[in-house]
Design a protein around this motif. Structure first.
Motif, short mmCIF file in Angstrom:
data_model
loop_
_atom_site.label_atom_id
_atom_site.label_comp_id
_atom_site.label_asym_id
_atom_site.label_seq_id
_atom_site.Cartn_x
_atom_site.Cartn_y
_atom_site.Cartn_z
N PRO A 89 0.85 -1.19 0.00
CA PRO A 89 0.00 0.00 0.00
C PRO A 89 0.89 1.24 0.00
N ARG A 90 0.51 2.20 -0.83
CA ARG A 90 1.27 3.43 -0.91
C ARG A 90 1.10 4.19 0.41
N GLU A 91 2.19 4.59 0.97
CA GLU A 91 2.08 5.30 2.25
C GLU A 91 1.52 6.68 2.01
N CYS A 92 0.48 7.00 2.76
CA CYS A 92 -0.10 8.34 2.64
C CYS A 92 0.32 9.10 3.89
N ARG A 93 0.90 10.28 3.72
CA ARG A 93 1.39 11.02 4.90
C ARG A 93 0.24 11.50 5.77
N THR A 94 -0.92 11.71 5.11
CA THR A 94 -2.02 12.33 5.86
C THR A 94 -3.07 11.29 6.22
N PRO A 97 -7.05 10.92 2.45
CA PRO A 97 -6.27 10.89 1.20
C PRO A 97 -6.14 12.25 0.51
N GLY A 98 -7.11 13.13 0.68
CA GLY A 98 -6.98 14.46 0.09
C GLY A 98 -7.14 14.48 -1.42
N ILE A 99 -7.88 13.50 -1.95
CA ILE A 99 -8.12 13.53 -3.40
C ILE A 99 -9.54 14.05 -3.62
N PRO A 100 -9.77 14.65 -4.77
CA PRO A 100 -11.09 15.27 -4.99
C PRO A 100 -12.18 14.22 -5.00
N GLU A 101 -13.33 14.60 -4.48
CA GLU A 101 -14.45 13.65 -4.46
C GLU A 101 -15.51 14.00 -5.48
N GLU A 102 -15.25 15.07 -6.24
CA GLU A 102 -16.28 15.46 -7.21
C GLU A 102 -16.56 14.30 -8.17
N GLY A 103 -17.80 14.34 -8.69
CA GLY A 103 -18.23 13.21 -9.52
C GLY A 103 -17.44 13.05 -10.81
N LYS A 104 -17.68 13.94 -11.78
CA LYS A 104 -17.09 13.70 -13.10
C LYS A 104 -15.72 14.36 -13.18
N LEU A 105 -14.72 13.53 -13.28
CA LEU A 105 -13.37 14.09 -13.40
C LEU A 105 -12.93 13.94 -14.84
N LEU A 511 -0.49 19.96 10.20
CA LEU A 511 -1.40 20.06 9.05
C LEU A 511 -0.58 20.26 7.80
N SER A 512 -0.95 19.56 6.73
CA SER A 512 -0.24 19.74 5.46
C SER A 512 -0.67 21.07 4.85
N PRO A 513 0.02 21.54 3.80
CA PRO A 513 -0.38 22.82 3.19
C PRO A 513 -1.85 22.80 2.72
N GLU A 514 -2.42 21.60 2.47
CA GLU A 514 -3.84 21.53 2.09
C GLU A 514 -4.74 21.45 3.31
N LEU A 515 -4.15 21.59 4.50
CA LEU A 515 -4.87 21.50 5.79
C LEU A 515 -5.36 20.08 6.08
N HIS A 517 -4.67 16.37 7.90
CA HIS A 517 -3.96 15.98 9.12
C HIS A 517 -2.81 15.04 8.77
N VAL A 518 -1.62 15.45 9.13
CA VAL A 518 -0.45 14.60 8.87
C VAL A 518 -0.31 13.59 10.01
N LYS A 519 -0.03 12.32 9.65
CA LYS A 519 0.14 11.32 10.70
C LYS A 519 1.44 11.61 11.46
N PRO A 520 1.55 11.41 12.74
CA PRO A 520 0.47 11.03 13.65
C PRO A 520 -0.29 12.29 14.13
N TYR A 521 -1.61 12.15 14.24
CA TYR A 521 -2.42 13.28 14.72
C TYR A 521 -3.27 12.76 15.87
#
Length: 2030
Positions: A89-94, A97-105, A511-515, A517-521
């Protein structure tokens, strides 16, 4: 045949073995002078050629794995689970995941999101970590494995701390016998002592009589106990410089960070508190003139102040309450400032007015200013209520970071944690390779400083006209100057406290620049710390790993000077609009401090009354995932009215402008200068830019650009590079199939898209490096997709393979170039390596569903090869065919000859059917769900194909980074096998033939490139070579292994061809060695060598001469077993079956060839490769089982023969000339003959004999005896030799003993001898050096410089790439350099800085000594095991005597070297077994071995370690018993033991007699307890011997006491030697001991005399035995050399019967021994300058040499004589040689014991002054007797004993000189004559008539005294007793007249002398009378003295003159002169 051969051997007849003849012929035929090793091997394949390997897969099919028993089964085939697919699994720092949830990409965002979320897919080789490449053996790992070693006890270490063990601490004086005068008088007390001693413990089973086999078995079992399993863990780790195979898995791609600094804002306090103040922090780099971080907003206001803004504030989000921030700095420099800006709520008045109260009022005056403050607070409250949402600039300051970091110094924290932090920083640096600091002064680090708390007190007020960043940079630059303008300004005083520290590794609540939560929080309610986004000062090359999509908006300036109306307090509002309706403003603007997290609008601060304000604001926006054409930024300009006026709005819009965010599908960023519209923009404005003059709109300043703003995006979705944008757009369009499509201004239809795509692929190389690296994973993925799934456009497959492949090559090149600084040791770019290892996947395959049906693959053979067309033709044509020609493409869905291939079972025709891929599903048509039909190719097949057919420019790019493409292919192949479940397919069917052909072509061409470039671009050649080797190694895990072996062989052939013409073959050989080493580092290396299949012997070349009879063995009448022989040689079958091991050992064999070039480098490389592999086997858990290890060892058996043949060139660790082939020559049947056999054979006969190829094993007899010397070649360095020997020991330790035994049985004698030599050398090489040696080595500092020099030479000679050199230097850690150099050898040390000295701690030295002790012990035990095997083999052989002798010599050597107690126990057990099995070895043949053994045993009997003594005394006891049982007495052992003890005592300094006494007692105890021999005289004889030895020891104690007194010591030795007058052997021993001692003291003349005496002794004995004309006739012959020699003739027949066993049996009692002694005597005489004596010695020696016809020695002797005579001529005057100075020394006083009243003549070195000897003796005896005891008598008069103090010791010293009578001077002509053979000495004593010693000149007289000595000088000692004083006539009378002679013949002379004396008295009386009459009164006193003396003389003579004689006989003829000859004056008291 065998019998005849043995006979021949016995007679030493010069035989010619058939194999030798063949060898000779083959040498002549090949016409090369090379050693036969190249041209002979049993299959006729020379070593320079590679044999055809076996077909690996076929061999395995023929041998089912079940055939092997138990643990061996694992070795047969690779494990079933060898390859596996890992989804990491790719390690996610936060936490989210911080990826967009909008429907149509859209496609691009979708691709990005996929890429940043999918797991890593790793094709894992499960056992790879066991390979040396991935778990290398380093010093650290060795250290780890060495834990738990037991300490070995060594004598030499024990001697240092003698007093440590209580059992050894008894006082030596208590055990010594009384130091009596004669050597034998202390017998009684000695016996008494010995009886009272305690014995050591006895060995329990020693006296039992067991069968030899049982003893051997028991010994072996004991030897096997507690042995270290891995020998090589005890040896230093392999040289890291040679570890070309070393590699590691890349780090997974990670987000890039620079050095991180944590800034905490603690408090902000002003002199007055009237309103809220807001802070902004950011970093600025002055030199780069760049803001290098985003803003951090903080709010430190008190709650009461915050309360003022309640009306405007929503509830603040917790993320906006942060007070600490983490800044990242990639390029730390001294020019970085932390800038702090303060803002406040907008109020009326300009900045200066608003600052005034803060500058004027002080906190201390609060009471005084109460009213003013109240007023100000009230005003502030009003402004906050009304204008609370607007800000104004207030003040600023800056902190120079470099000052903080440097003044804070290194942290005072726990060093470990600090070290850890540093290391992780370097890891990070490695991942984001920002190493290139621009210049030297950039060496500034923000990582390890001590945290600092700052209080900033001075702020500068903001100036309305100077708010821009340009102005700020000017201020900052000014701040650094000493006379800063800012200092003159009046500051705003305040106190801002901030903490600056290095950021912790994993900070909490971050907090990452996108606000996010960076682990560990730990707790979402904690106050957060913000990570601040960095804007690096220069490019950062790192790939994006997470979704980031941010936009920063920077309004710079606004010019409304021409705008009419009230527009002064200007604010700019920013909104992100999704459409034109005001409600479509998106909440994507990040909030600042104490506000909501995101807002829909934001304002710039207001500059009061300024129509053209400048801004420093930064707006941070989160870009929506899908930016559409309608998205735009809307700027609205407001006039803010600060004073509430009725009817005036708070904000009045005074202008509008906007920026559409997309243009041609690209995100718009960069600087803009926009026109501003006065009116609201019209509908549909958002798709246009404001630059378009819309009709009916009014613009400020006539549509000129008045608003300057800049947009910057930080996005991992938008590349912001035109070339990349276009490429991605086109690819996505093709994937979506959305035609027609608009690209910039053009509209693309399906027809034109292919052309655009091609152009876009070609243009990728123009992309700018930073975005290209950032999006490298995306680009590579898309390119792979284009190769594997050619798009179908308009129903046609467009084959973009070639274009995509070329683009890939360029992209890889660009990425490499950008990251050059970060390359690893092998030139790989870590970023690309990580891409292949983690991110690369086959498009369309979902690894998570291996069970589901993979996507359909439709066959597409673009360049279809016709079934019958040869591949080469195809290759030639392929280059001209356009790979994209649609006519060539096969329509999707067509199936050519796939099905037939799947049905065919095994038949693979490499030429005819060339299928490229096959269906992977069950259905033939594509499933309906797919958007468009695609064709799937296999990436590895395409890559291979495209590479093979690529053009020259692309090929060049690929070659530079071939490793990447190789790794890509390998991963593609692995995934193909794993995902398609093809692992069960037989390896031969896994890949189609066409693909394998491409691989073969590829390997061939890359191999050729390596060979051709090695001289042009060594570095590239080196990299390519390694890449190719790794590729082939990887293929071994995937494809048909036989096929891979054939590729290796082909490559070898290419290299071999090139070697013949190469200008610098060493470079090429080095590469080939590296190539082999990498191949051999495969984790299944052992399995690849087919260890379990038995070797098939070669077929016999012809029926007539069977290959087996060509060389008969030593031990068996039948011929050697060819199977065994070929296992131990680099024979054809061996190399064929053990293919890789064969390659490796062949490399080693060729490097060790005497003629090999560049040898030292190649020796080291080849040996290091073998060593490294063996270390790997030792550490490998799969091979711990002994049977398995034995199989592994079989792969290295030829190493034994190799090392044996290299013996003459190995470093000689056992120093001494000609020592290397000590034993081989002993066993060689006829060395001289063998060497020049070649010349003696008729060529035609030879040709006939040599009909077939050479027989197996014949190579072994290449070098025999002297033949090796002629072409000895380059010697190996000590280091290489040691490593080679340790490898040999490894093989001997782990190989199957039975196999070794069979091999040894087949060896010819000389070979066996050389094998024993090898073992001998092993013992010497690993001998323990002792702790002290390690402490000494520790201070040597120049080893490393040697190494550097060697490297430099290599670089100059072109054997090493310069980059590699650099990389190696960076890894340089070796503790010992290598000392093999090529050309220079000036001083070694002068360019070595002493600062490099690596001092080891005491613990490290202890540890090294511990390991070295274990290594020495284990090495010796392995040698012992091997010797036992050889003994087992030899038991039945004919020639066993000579071999056993040689074996015993090795055993003796092992017992003689420094060994541990553990080894000695086993060694002595083996020695006992040998003696009991073969007693005749010691007791029948020469005595040399027996003497040696006795010496060694005695030495160990005196050991300080009781375990050693126990075994040594047991051995000695058994030796005596054995000797006794053979002949009822053990005279030989008695003799040898006594001699050994004598020589031990004489030569060993720290000999411990009390321990030896213990052992003597132990032996006595054995004798008493031995029941078997109770009835014999044995016990009695043992007792006698023990007491005799005890006596010698007693003398030893005395010698020890006199250790410091050389004269006394020599006297003692002399006395002991005298005591042995009856046993010549022992006397000889002691004479030699004395010679040694003299030589040590520099008394060469005396040492020579000892040797002359020894020679005389031997001559006397030889004369008794036989009467030879050429031998001297006993002592008499030596009289001319020295008159003293006659004392050696005391041996008479009754004392000595020469036949008696044990007498005169030493090696010296032979003619050869005599020659040796005489030669030594001559040498000593020469050293002492007594050249005349040299001549006399040679007079005796020359007849013997003539009799022996030894002309070589005669020539040497005459040469030496010539030298001697020449020197005599040159030094005739004599002053050049000063022979000695003589003194009379008398000792008086009871303290001197034996010496009391003794007088000696001392011979001192020339030119010794009286004062010197006086001082020496006084000092010596003072030390001995104490202060104030010794007195020197100052005169030479006779000493009156009565007058002396009995408590004192008196010494009288007088200078004497040699005296000669007149007649003697006739003979003593030369200076030498007058200084040689001196017996009489003279000294003068002054006196005056009145009895005083000195007076006036006229009355001074002197008395002469003559002294005679017992022996003539020079003698075998340096002081000789005075036997006679001669002061005048009285002495003569007393000597000759006291006694009447017994011989009547002498009566007459006696009488005559009496009469003479009478006459003499009468004459004296007459003279006195006469004198009295003549003298005057002045001489009366003198006359009285004369009379007194006369009276005394007369009284003394009276009784002598009156005695009567018997009747006188007839007169004799002897004259008086003869009767008074001086020689007879001496009393003959010998």
């Amino acid at each position: 045949m065998a019998a005849a051969e043995r006979r021949a051997f016995a007679h030493k007849i010069n035989r010619t073995v058939a194999a030798e003849v063949r060898k000779q012929v083959s040498r002549e035929r090949s016409g090369s002078p090379h050693s036969s090793r190249r041209s002979s091997s049993s299959l006729g394949v020379p070593l320079t050629e590679v044999v055809e390997p076996l077909d690996f897969e076929d061999v395995l099919l023929s041998r089912p794995p079940d055939a092997e028993p138990g643990p061996l089964r694992e070795l047969v085939e690779f494990p079933a689970d060898d390859l596996e697919l890992l989804l990491r699994p790719r390690e996610c720092r936060t936490t989210e995941p911080g990826i967009p949830e909008e429907g149509k990409l859209d496609a691009q965002v979708r691709a990005a999101v996929e890429m940043y979320t999918e797991d890593w897919i790793i094709a894992h080789r499960r056992y790879q970590h066991l390979s040396a490449a991935y778990s290398p053996i380093t010093t650290e790992t060795q250290r780890e494995r060495q834990r738990g070693l037991s300490r070995q006890v060594f004598e030499q270490d024990a001697s240092g701390d003698e007093k440590a063990s209580p059992e050894d601490a008894d006082d030596p004086r208590h055990c010594s016998g009384s130091p009596d005068d004669t050597p034998r008088s202390s017998g009684a007390s000695g016996i008494f002592d010995l009886r009272n001693l305690a014995a050591d413990s006895l060995l329990p089973s020693l006296l039992e009589r067991a069968a030899p086999e049982d003893v051997d078995r028991r010994n072996e079992a004991l030897r096997r106990q507690n042995r270290p399993r891995a020998l090589l863990t005890l040896y230093p780790a392999p040289d890291e410089d040679e570890a070309v195979e070393r590699c590691s898995h890349p780090e997974p791609p990670q987000e890039h960070f620079g050095q991180r600094i944590l800034v905490k804002c603690l408090s902000l306090k002003f002199e007055i508190e009237i309103e809220p103040i807001f802070g902004i922090l950011a970093l600025y780099d002055v030199r780069e003139k760049k803001k290098i971080s985003e803003n951090f907003y903080f709010d430190l206001n008190s709650d009461s102040m915050k309360g003022l803004l309640r009306a405007h504030g929503t509830h603040p989000a917790i993320s906006t309450l942060a007070r600490s921030a983490i800044f990242s700095v990639t390029y730390p420099s001294p020019d970085i400032f932390l800038v702090i800006k303060l803002e406040k709520v907008l109020q009326q008045g300009d900045i200066s007015e608003c600052c005034e109260p803060y500058m004027v009022m002080k906190e201390v005056d609060t009471a005084k200013n109460k009213e003013k403050l109240e007023k100000l607070r009230l005003a502030a409250e009003q402004f906050c209520t009304r204008l609370g949402r607007y800000r104004m600039p207030f003040a600023w300051t800056a902190v120079h970071l470099a000052n903080i970091v440097s003044s804070a110094g290194p942290p005072d924290r726990d060093p470990d944690s600090d070290g850890e932090r540093r290391s992780t920083w370097t890891d990070r640096r490695r991942r984001g390779p920002q190493d290139r600091t621009s210049s030297g002064d950039d060496a500034c680090s923000f990582s390890g400083f001590r945290p600092a708390t700052l209080t900033v007190t001075n702020f500068f007020k903001q100036e309305a006209e100077r708010l821009s960043d340009e102005d700020l940079f000017k201020f900052l630059a000014d701040m650094r100057r000493p006379s800063s303008l800012l200092r003159r300004l009046r500051p705003v005083t305040a106190q801002l406290k901030i903490d600056i520290s290095p950021a912790p590794e994993n900070p909490h609540f971050c907090l990452s620049p996108e606000l996010l939560h960076v682990k560990p929080y730990p707790d979402p309610r904690g106050r957060p710390t913000k990570e601040i986004l960095e804007f690096p000062a220069r490019e950062v090359y790192a790939p994006h790993t997470s979704y980031r999509n941010l936009l920063f908006v920077y309004p710079h300036s606004l010019n409304f000077s021409s705008r009419q109306g009230s527009v002064r307090n200007l604010a700019v509002r920013v909104q992100y609009m999704a459409g034109e309706d005001p409600s479509q403003a998106l909440p994507v603007i990040f909030g600042k401090s104490s506000c909501s997290e995101f807002t829909r609008e934001a304002f710039t601060p207001v500059v009061y009354h300024n129509k053209s304000p400048e801004f420093y604001e930064e707006f941070k926006l989160r870009l929506p995932a899908c930016v559409t054409d309608n998205h735009h930024l809307l700027f609205t300009f407001y006039h803010i009215s600060c004073q509430p006026r009725p009817g005036t709005a708070l904000e009045t819009p005074v202008g509008f402008t906007w920026i559409p965010l997309l243009q041609h599908g690209r995100l718009r960023t960069g600087p803009f200068c926009l026109p501003v519209s006065v009116d609201q923009p019209p509908p549909s404005y958002s798709v246009l830019t404001p630059d378009v003059a819309l009709p009916g709109m009014r613009w400020v300043d006539g549509h000129k650009g008045v608003f300057s703003v800049e947009l910057t995006a930080v996005s991992s979705v938008h590349p912001q590079d035109p070339h990349l944008d276009k490429f991605f757009t086109l690819v996505h369009v093709l994937e979506e199939g959305a035609f027609p499509f608009r690209l910039k201004d053009a509209v693309l239809s399906e027809g034109t898209v292919e052309q655009e795509l091609r152009a876009s692929l070609a243009a990728l190389r123009l992309a700018s490096p930073e975005p290209l690296v950032a999006f490298s994973h995306h680009v590579l993925d898309k390119l792979v997709r284009l190769v594997v799934r050619p798009p179908i456009i308009g129903g046609q497959i467009v084959n973009l393979g070639r274009g995509a492949f070329e683009a890939m090559a360029h992209v890889v090149s660009l990425v490499h170039r950008s990251l050059e600084a970060a390359q690893d040791a092998r030139g790989h770019c870590p970023l690309l390596a990580a891409y292949v290892h983690y991110a690369f996947r086959l498009p369309g395959t979902e690894p998570s569903l291996p069970g589901g049906a993979p996507p359909v693959t439709v066959q597409s053979t673009t360049l279809a090869r016709g079934p019958g067309r040869p591949a080469s033709l195809y290759l030639a044509r392929s280059k001209s065919i356009s790979s994209s020609n649609p006519d060539l493409a096969v329509a999707p869905g067509s199936v050519d000859d796939e099905v037939s291939r799947i049905l065919a079972s095994k038949a693979i025709d490499h030429c005819s059917s060339r299928p490229s891929s096959y269906f992977e599903g069950s259905s033939l048509a594509p499933p309906a769900t797919q958007p468009r039909p695609t064709v799937q190719k296999l990436l590895h097949e395409e890559l291979a194909l495209q590479w093979v057919v690529s053009g020259s420019t692309v090929r060049e790019a690929i070659l530079q980074h071939a490793w990447f493409f190789f790794q890509l292919m390998v991963k593609s192949m692995t995934l193909h096998l794993l995902l398609g479940q093809r692992l069960d397919t037989p390896r031969k069917l896994r890949f189609p033939g066409r693909f394998l052909d491409d691989i073969a072509a590829l390997v061939g061409s890359v191999g050729l490139e390596v060979i051709t470039r090695v001289h042009k671009d060594a570095e590239l050649a080196e990299r390519l070579n390694a890449s190719l080797a790794f590729f082939l190694s990887d293929l071994l895990s995937l494809t048909d292994r036989g096929f891979v072996f054939s590729l290796v062989r082909a490559h070898y052939k290419q290299v071999a061809t090139r070697l013949l013409s190469a200008p610098n073959p060493v470079a090429l050989l080095t590469l080939r060695m590296d190539f082999t080493r990498i191949l051999c580092s495969h984790e299944h290396y052992v399995t690849l060598n087919l260890p379990c299949c038995p070797l098939s012997p070669p077929a016999s070349p012809s029926p007539s001469i069977s290959s087996t009879t060509s060389q008969s063995s030593t031990f068996s009448s039948q011929a050697p077993d060819p199977k065994v022989t070929s296992m131990f040689e680099l024979s054809g079958p061996f190399r064929q079956q053990h293919f890789l091991a064969g390659l490796l050992l062949t490399e080693l064999a060729l490097a060790l060839e005497p003629e090999a070039e560049g040898v030292s480098l190649l020796h080291k490389k080849a040996i290091s490769a073998v060593h490294s592999l063996l270390c790997g086997h030792d550490a490998d858990p799969r091979y711990t089982d002994a049977t398995v290890k034995a199989r592994v060892a079989e792969l290295y058996l030829p190493l034994l023969s190799l090392a044996r043949d290299t013996l003459p060139r190995l470093h000689d660790f056992a120093e001494g000339p000609g020592q290397r082939s000590r034993l081989a020559s002993m066993l060689d049947s006829d060395t001289e003959g063998e060497g020049d056999i070649g010349g003696t054979i008729n060529p035609s006969v030879a040709m006939a004999i040599a009909g077939g190829p050479l027989a197996p094993g014949s190579r072994a007899s290449i070098s025999q005896g002297p033949a090796t010397a002629s072409r000895s070649g380059c010697p190996l360095s000590a280091e290489s030799s040691r490593t080679l020997l340790v490898c040999v020991l490894w093989v001997l330790k782990n190989a199957e003993p039975a196999l070794l035994q069979r091999w040894a049985a087949d060896l010819a004698l000389p070979q066996l001898g050389r094998l024993l030599d090898l073992l001998y050398l092993c013992l010497a090489a690993f001998e323990y050096k002792g702790k002290k040696a390690f402490e000494r080595i520790n201070s040597l500092t120049f080893k490393k410089s040697l190494d550097m020099k060697a490297r430099l030479e290599e670089a100059i000679l072109g054997t090493i790439g310069a980059r590699q050199e650099m990389v190696r230097r960076s890894r340089e850690r070796s503790p010992f350099g290598n000392q093999e150099n090529v050309r220079w050898r000036k001083s070694i040390t002068h360019w070595k800085q002493t600062s490099d000295r690596v001092d080891k701690t005491k613990d490290e030295i202890e540890h090294e000594a511990l390991v070295d002790g274990n290594l020495a012990t284990e090495a010796s035990l392995v040698v012992l095991d091997t010797l036992e095997i050889i003994v087992q083999t030899v038991m039945l052989s004919e020639a066993r005597e000579s071999i056993l002798g040689a074996v015993l010599k090795v055993v003796l050597y092992s017992l003689g070297s420094a060994q541990s107690a553990l080894f000695l126990q086993h060694g002595l057990a083996t020695q006992r077994a040998l003696v009991s099995k073969f007693p005749e070895l010691l007791f029948e043949e020469d005595t040399e071995l027996c003497a040696d053994l006795c010496l060694r045993l005695l030495r160990h009997c005196g050991s300080r370690i009781s375990a050693i003594r126990t075994h040594a005394s047991a051995s000695l006891y058994l030796l005596m018993r054995q000797n006794f049982e053979i002949g009822n007495n053990f005279a030989r052992v008695k003799m040898q033991v006594t001699m050994s003890l004598s020589s031990l005592v004489g030569t060993t300094q720290n000999f411990s007699e009390e321990h030896l006494r213990r052992s003597l007692k132990t032996i006595l105890t054995y004798a008493e307890e031995d029941v078997g021999l109770r009835d014999s005289t044995f016990a009695e004889q043992v007792q006698d011997l023990m007491f005799n030895l005890h006596m010698i020891l007693t003398d030893t104690v005395k010698m020890k006491e006199h250790q410091e007194d050389p004269e006394m010591l020599i006297d003692l030795m002399y006395r002991i030697a005298r005591g042995y007058q009856g046993s010549p052997d022992l006397r000889l021993t002691w004479l030699q001991n004395m010679a040694g001692k003299h030589a040590e003291l520099g008394n060469h003349a005396e040492a020579a005399q000892c040797m002359v005496h020894a020679a005389a002794l031997v001559a006397e004995y030889l004369a008794l035995l036989e009467d030879s004309r050429h031998l001297p006739v006993g002592c008499v012959s030596f009289q001319n050399i020295s008159s003293n020699v006659l004392e050696e003739s005391a041996i008479s027949d009754d004392i000595l019967s020469p036949d008696e066993e044990g007498f005169c049996s030493g090696k010296h009692f032979t003619e050869l021994g005599l020659v040796g002694l005489l030669e030594q005597a001559a040498t000593y005489f020469t050293m002492g300058g007594l050249y005349e004596a040299v001549n006399e010695v040679y007079k005796t020696l020359i007849p013997i040499l003539e009799a022996h016809r030894d002309y070589k020695k005669l020539a040497a002797v005459h040469g030496k004589l010539q030298e001697a005579f020449t020197k005599i001529m040159h030094q005739s005057s004599g002053w050049e040689r000063v022979f000695g100075t003589y003194f009379r020394v008398g000792f008086y006083g009871s303290r001197f014991g034996d010496l009391d009243e003794q007088e000696f003549v001392y011979k001192e070195p020339s030119i010794t002054k009286l004062a010197e000897i006086s001082h020496r003796l006084e000092e010596f005896y003072t030390e001995r007797f104490g202060e104030d005891v010794v007195e020197i008598v100052k005169d030479s008069n006779p000493v009156d004993k009565a007058k002396l103090d009995p408590q004192k010791a008196y010494i009288q010293i007088t200078y004497v000189e040699p005296h000669f009578d007149t007649y003697e001077l006739k003979d003593r002509v030369t200076y030498f004559d007058r200084n040689y053979g001196l017996r009489t000495f003279l000294f003068c004593t002054p006196f005056t008539p009145d009895g005083r010693a000195h007076g006036e000149l006229p009355e001074q007289h002197k008395r002469k005294t003559l002294l005679s000595t017992d022996h003539a000088f020079p003698y075998i000692k340096t002081r000789i007793r005075v036997c006679h004083r001669e002061e005048g006539p009285l002495e003569v009378a007393q000597v000759f007249l006291t006694e009447i002679p017994e011989d009547p013949k002498l009566f007459r002379h006696h009488n005559k002398l009496r009469l003479c004396f009478k006459d003499f008295c009468k004459k004296c009386e007459d003279a006195l009378r006469k004198n009295k009459a003549l003298i005057g009164p002045d001489q009366k006193e003198y006359h009285r003295e004369l009379e007194r003396n006369y009276t005394r003389l007369r009284e003394a003579l009276q009784p002598l003159l009156t005695q009567r004689l018997p009747q006188l006989l007839a007169p004799t003829t002897a004259s008086l002169r003869n009767s008074l000859h001086r020689a007879s004056f001496r009393k003959a008291d010998v």
